[in-house]
Motif scaffolding. Structure first.
Motif, PDB file in Angstrom:
ATOM      1  N   ARG A  25       0.853  -1.186   0.000  1.00  0.00           N
ATOM      2  CA  ARG A  25       0.000   0.000   0.000  1.00  0.00           C
ATOM      3  C   ARG A  25       0.891   1.238   0.000  1.00  0.00           C
ATOM      4  N   ILE A  26       0.645   2.164  -0.914  1.00  0.00           N
ATOM      5  CA  ILE A  26       1.413   3.395  -0.926  1.00  0.00           C
ATOM      6  C   ILE A  26       0.545   4.529  -0.381  1.00  0.00           C
ATOM      7  N   ILE A  27       1.207   5.511   0.223  1.00  0.00           N
ATOM      8  CA  ILE A  27       0.497   6.663   0.776  1.00  0.00           C
ATOM      9  C   ILE A  27       1.118   7.936   0.210  1.00  0.00           C
ATOM     10  N   ASP A  28       0.377   9.018   0.284  1.00  0.00           N
ATOM     11  CA  ASP A  28       0.855  10.324  -0.169  1.00  0.00           C
ATOM     12  C   ASP A  28       1.521  11.016   1.017  1.00  0.00           C
ATOM     13  N   VAL A  29       2.832  11.098   0.990  1.00  0.00           N
ATOM     14  CA  VAL A  29       3.602  11.624   2.105  1.00  0.00           C
ATOM     15  C   VAL A  29       3.320  13.110   2.310  1.00  0.00           C
ATOM     16  N   GLU A  30       3.283  13.883   1.246  1.00  0.00           N
ATOM     17  CA  GLU A  30       3.047  15.320   1.367  1.00  0.00           C
ATOM     18  C   GLU A  30       1.643  15.603   1.907  1.00  0.00           C
ATOM     19  N   TRP A  31       0.659  14.855   1.436  1.00  0.00           N
ATOM     20  CA  TRP A  31      -0.707  15.065   1.889  1.00  0.00           C
ATOM     21  C   TRP A  31      -0.853  14.688   3.358  1.00  0.00           C
ATOM     22  N   MET A  32      -0.103  13.701   3.784  1.00  0.00           N
ATOM     23  CA  MET A  32      -0.151  13.292   5.178  1.00  0.00           C
ATOM     24  C   MET A  32       0.375  14.392   6.097  1.00  0.00           C
ATOM     25  N   CYS A  33       1.306  15.180   5.603  1.00  0.00           N
ATOM     26  CA  CYS A  33       1.893  16.253   6.413  1.00  0.00           C
ATOM     27  C   CYS A  33       0.978  17.463   6.545  1.00  0.00           C
ATOM     28  N   ILE A  34       0.034  17.649   5.605  1.00  0.00           N
ATOM     29  CA  ILE A  34      -0.783  18.865   5.634  1.00  0.00           C
ATOM     30  C   ILE A  34      -2.256  18.612   5.929  1.00  0.00           C
ATOM     31  N   ASP A  35      -2.704  17.362   5.945  1.00  0.00           N
ATOM     32  CA  ASP A  35      -4.113  17.064   6.183  1.00  0.00           C
ATOM     33  C   ASP A  35      -4.248  16.142   7.388  1.00  0.00           C
TER      34      ASP A  35
END
Length: 91
Positions: A25-35
């Motif tokens: 499973r891949i995640i969005d690292v940048e989105w995790m930091c801002i949301d």
């Protein structure tokens, strides 16, 4: 990026690598930091995997992420113990 955001970004990147390795499973690292909502869901997903390393990583992310509420540390109650008034009889 400030110091805390750099740390958060590196922790989220590590989570990305571990989730990819464990459950593909891949995640969005940048989105995790801002949301905050996305971060909460990714932490919940990572905790469901059952890896000790991911659990420790989730604890660190929750401690560092500026948008997530800090985990409360319970403060033990201190009960005052008084000496009994009556040792043998009431009179």
């Amino acid at each position: 990026m400030s110091g805390d955001m750099e740390i958060l970004f590196s922790l989220a990147g590590r989570m990305h690598v571990l989730l990819r390795r464990e459950v593909n499973r891949i995640i969005d690292v940048e989105w995790m930091c801002i949301d905050a909502d996305y971060a909460k869901e990714m932490v919940k997903l990572a905790r469901a995997v059952g890896s000790d390393e991911l659990h420790k990583l989730c604890d660190r992310i929750e401690a560092v992420h500026p948008l997530l509420p800090r985990p409360e540390i319970p403060v033990p109650l201190q009960v005052a113990v008084s000496e009994p008034k009556y040792l043998k009889t009431l009179r």
